[in-house]
Scaffold this motif. Structure first.
Motif, PDB file in Angstrom:
ATOM      1  N   ALA A  92      56.166   3.924  46.538  1.00 56.03           N
ATOM      2  CA  ALA A  92      57.654   3.676  46.370  1.00 56.03           C
ATOM      3  C   ALA A  92      58.045   2.962  45.221  1.00 56.03           C
ATOM      4  O   ALA A  92      58.900   3.059  44.500  1.00 56.03           O
ATOM      5  CB  ALA A  92      58.148   3.040  47.459  1.00 56.03           C
ATOM      6  N   ILE A  93      57.058   1.898  45.119  1.00 53.88           N
ATOM      7  CA  ILE A  93      57.093   0.867  43.846  1.00 53.88           C
ATOM      8  C   ILE A  93      56.906   1.652  42.770  1.00 53.88           C
ATOM      9  O   ILE A  93      57.664   1.500  41.570  1.00 53.88           O
ATOM     10  CB  ILE A  93      56.154  -0.196  44.012  1.00 53.88           C
ATOM     11  N   LEU A  94      55.863   2.548  42.525  1.00 50.86           N
ATOM     12  CA  LEU A  94      55.640   3.185  41.290  1.00 50.86           C
ATOM     13  C   LEU A  94      56.486   4.236  41.198  1.00 50.86           C
ATOM     14  O   LEU A  94      56.957   4.399  39.848  1.00 50.86           O
ATOM     15  CB  LEU A  94      54.018   4.130  41.694  1.00 50.86           C
ATOM     16  N   LYS A  95      57.040   4.928  42.089  1.00 49.91           N
ATOM     17  CA  LYS A  95      58.234   5.781  41.658  1.00 49.91           C
ATOM     18  C   LYS A  95      59.493   5.186  41.383  1.00 49.91           C
ATOM     19  O   LYS A  95      60.239   5.625  40.323  1.00 49.91           O
ATOM     20  CB  LYS A  95      58.627   6.660  43.135  1.00 49.91           C
ATOM     21  N   ALA A  96      59.677   3.891  41.848  1.00 47.59           N
ATOM     22  CA  ALA A  96      60.907   3.270  41.211  1.00 47.59           C
ATOM     23  C   ALA A  96      60.854   3.036  40.064  1.00 47.59           C
ATOM     24  O   ALA A  96      61.675   2.883  39.009  1.00 47.59           O
ATOM     25  CB  ALA A  96      61.186   1.997  42.101  1.00 47.59           C
TER      26      ALA A  96
END
Length: 531
Positions: A92-96
């Motif tokens: 989720a952090i990477l995608k954001a």
């Protein structure tokens, strides 16, 4: 009357019994309590463990900039289910962060289009100001002016800026207004270029943050896979986000992107440091290999049982093994995963092994020659009718120099598969000579001459003693064998010296050396005349 001492003894014994029972009860209680606690602490597979995983919350994402070493230590005790939650959290952090980077890249592209549109408005406005005077008397110029004004309005709509639309709407079709519009467009283009450069700098920082998250995500993903997770699709996603996109059609943005990457801590500076460390590591490995080679050479020289070829092979092998292993380990300093490299080397080795079976056969023969040592460097050997001195040897071939200075390179498989005659394999060697005398000569005299010659020669060994004996009664001579022993390196010198000296002594003392002769007998037959 009871004895007080006896009553006191019974009382003390009763107290001791009560204490003993009390301690036994305490021990039993603590034992049962420990068993209950142990039973309660045991997780039932599929129920309590599952509940723990479901209730688990990601902890490694509390600090998105956590040190890689600390992150690795934090992941070690986690179960597969807990790591699954950690992977989702880091995903989720990477995608954001990847989304923010994509939006910033889109914004940079949009600003570039606006800059180009503003520059084109400026150019067209300047040209239209010149056409305005001609359009009064020239229909073609008027038509071209109208097309330019329509183009300006279209470009103003592309910019999507209220001031741009208002400036075009308020255009009074005078040279002054057109020139003023050109100046406003240039000013707008300049301001947009400044904002765009600032945005590109920020974009570089956003890319660094995305790459940091990507690096941590890949670490968590690897830990999850090591405990049974299947991350094939996630690896594809991570690979798609790796790297930096550079638009080469936009030279300014490309240069700013490259410049920002070169000056970033996670970009050019990081790779520069890695390259420096890699270079220093290679230099250190080279020095280490040379030092290890010298130490190995000194240690092997103390062992006289090893051949020179084997010593040279071990020395070279030690150096090359250190160089190869050191090079592969040094690749990690430039952030290259050596696991695929090792797998590639293994696959390539299999292919090369199948393609070079003959070469591998020579390699195996070379190893056998080094192990069993049938010859060494400097030895004179005879192989398949070829005699010469061993000059050098590799694992694939042996270099031989003949006595007439020809250089022969023989495959080791050919050498190992045939008879090897090592002429200089022993320290001493017997010289076999044959001398013939006539049947009418004195055999005792001839024998004494040969014994005197070999006894006087300084290179002939006393032990074993030389042998001079009658060996054969040939067709035209009585043949003696003369067999002195010499050191191997003196073989030819003694052979030539003794042959010459025996001939000279035979001539001096009247002993003949027969040579083949042929007698021709001519019979005359009387001619018969018919009458």
């Amino acid at each position: 009357m009871a004895n007080p001492s006896i009553n006191q003894g019974h009382h003390q014994a009763h107290i001791m019994i009560k204490l003993t029972h009390s301690e036994s009860f305490k021990k039993l209680f603590f034992t049962l309590f420990s068993v209950v606690i142990l039973l309660l602490s045991v997780n039932v597979p599929g129920t309590l463990a599952a509940n723990n995983d479901e209730d688990y919350l990601a902890v490694t994402t509390e600090n998105p900039n956590i040190d890689l070493g600390e992150l690795e230590f934090s992941l070690t005790p986690l179960t597969k289910g807990e790591l699954t939650i950690e992977v989702d959290a880091w995903l989720a952090i990477l995608k954001a962060r990847a989304t923010i980077v994509s939006e910033a890249e889109i914004l940079v592209s949009q600003k570039q289009k606006k800059i180009l549109a503003a520059q084109e408005i400026s150019d067209i406005s300047t040209e239209s100001a010149i056409l305005l005077d001609k359009s009064k008397n020239d229909k073609a110029a008027a038509k071209e002016l109208k097309e330019d004004l329509d183009e300006i309005k279209s470009l103003a709509r592309d910019i999507k800026h209220k001031k741009a639309d208002k400036a075009v709407d308020e255009l009074s079709k005078t040279p002054e207004s057109l020139n003023q519009l050109a100046k406003k467009a240039d000013l707008y283009s300049h301001k947009m270029q400044k904002r765009r450069e600032l945005l590109i700098k920020n974009l570089t920082q956003l890319r660094e943050k995305k790459n940091d998250a990507l690096e941590r995500f890949q670490l968590v993903l690897s830990s999850w896979e090591s405990k049974g997770g299947d991350g094939t699709e996630l690896h594809l996603y991570a690979n798609a986000l790796s790297g930096t996109n550079v638009d080469l059609t936009d030279s300014d943005a490309a240069w700013l992107t490259i410049k920002g990457w070169l000056l970033s801590q996670d970009g050019g500076l990081r790779w520069l440091a890695n390259i420096i460390k890699f270079t220093l590591a290679l230099f250190f490995i080279y020095i280490l290999s040379r030092t290890a080679g010298k130490i190995t050479d000194a240690a092997l020289n103390r062992n006289s049982n090893l051949s020179t070829l084997l010593k040279l092979f071990i020395k070279v092998s030690v150096r090359r093994v250190i160089l190869i292993i050191g090079f592969i380990v040094s690749l990690t300093l430039i952030e290259i995963n050596v696991a695929p490299v090792l797998a590639l080397i293994g696959a390539a080795g299999l292919v090369v092994g199948l393609a070079l079976q003959g070469t591998l056969s020579n390699f195996a023969s070379g190893m056998l020659i080094l192990i069993y040592r049938p010859f060494d460097v400097g030895d004179i050997i005879e192989i398949d009718g070829v005699t010469g001195t061993v000059h050098s040897m590799t694992l694939l071939s042996t270099s031989i120099k003949t006595f007439d200075n020809q250089h022969l390179v023989v495959p080791n498989n050919n050498i190992w598969g045939t008879t090897i005659v090592n002429v200089t394999g022993s320290r001493t060697r017997r010289v076999d000579l044959v001398f013939g005398i006539g049947y009418g000569d004195d055999m005792v005299k001839a024998e004494k001459i040969m014994l005197d010659v070999v006894s006087r020669h300084e290179l002939i060994l006393e032990n074993p003693a030389p042998v001079v004996k009658v060996n054969e009664l040939a067709d035209s001579s009585v043949n003696f064998v003369c067999r002195p022993w010499v050191k191997t390196e003196n073989y030819l010198d003694v052979y030539w010296d003794v042959t010459r000296q025996v001939k000279e002594e035979f001539d001096k003392q009247g002993v003949s050396i027969p040579f083949p002769q042929r007698d021709v007998h001519v019979h005359q037959v009387a001619e018969i005349t018919e009458k």
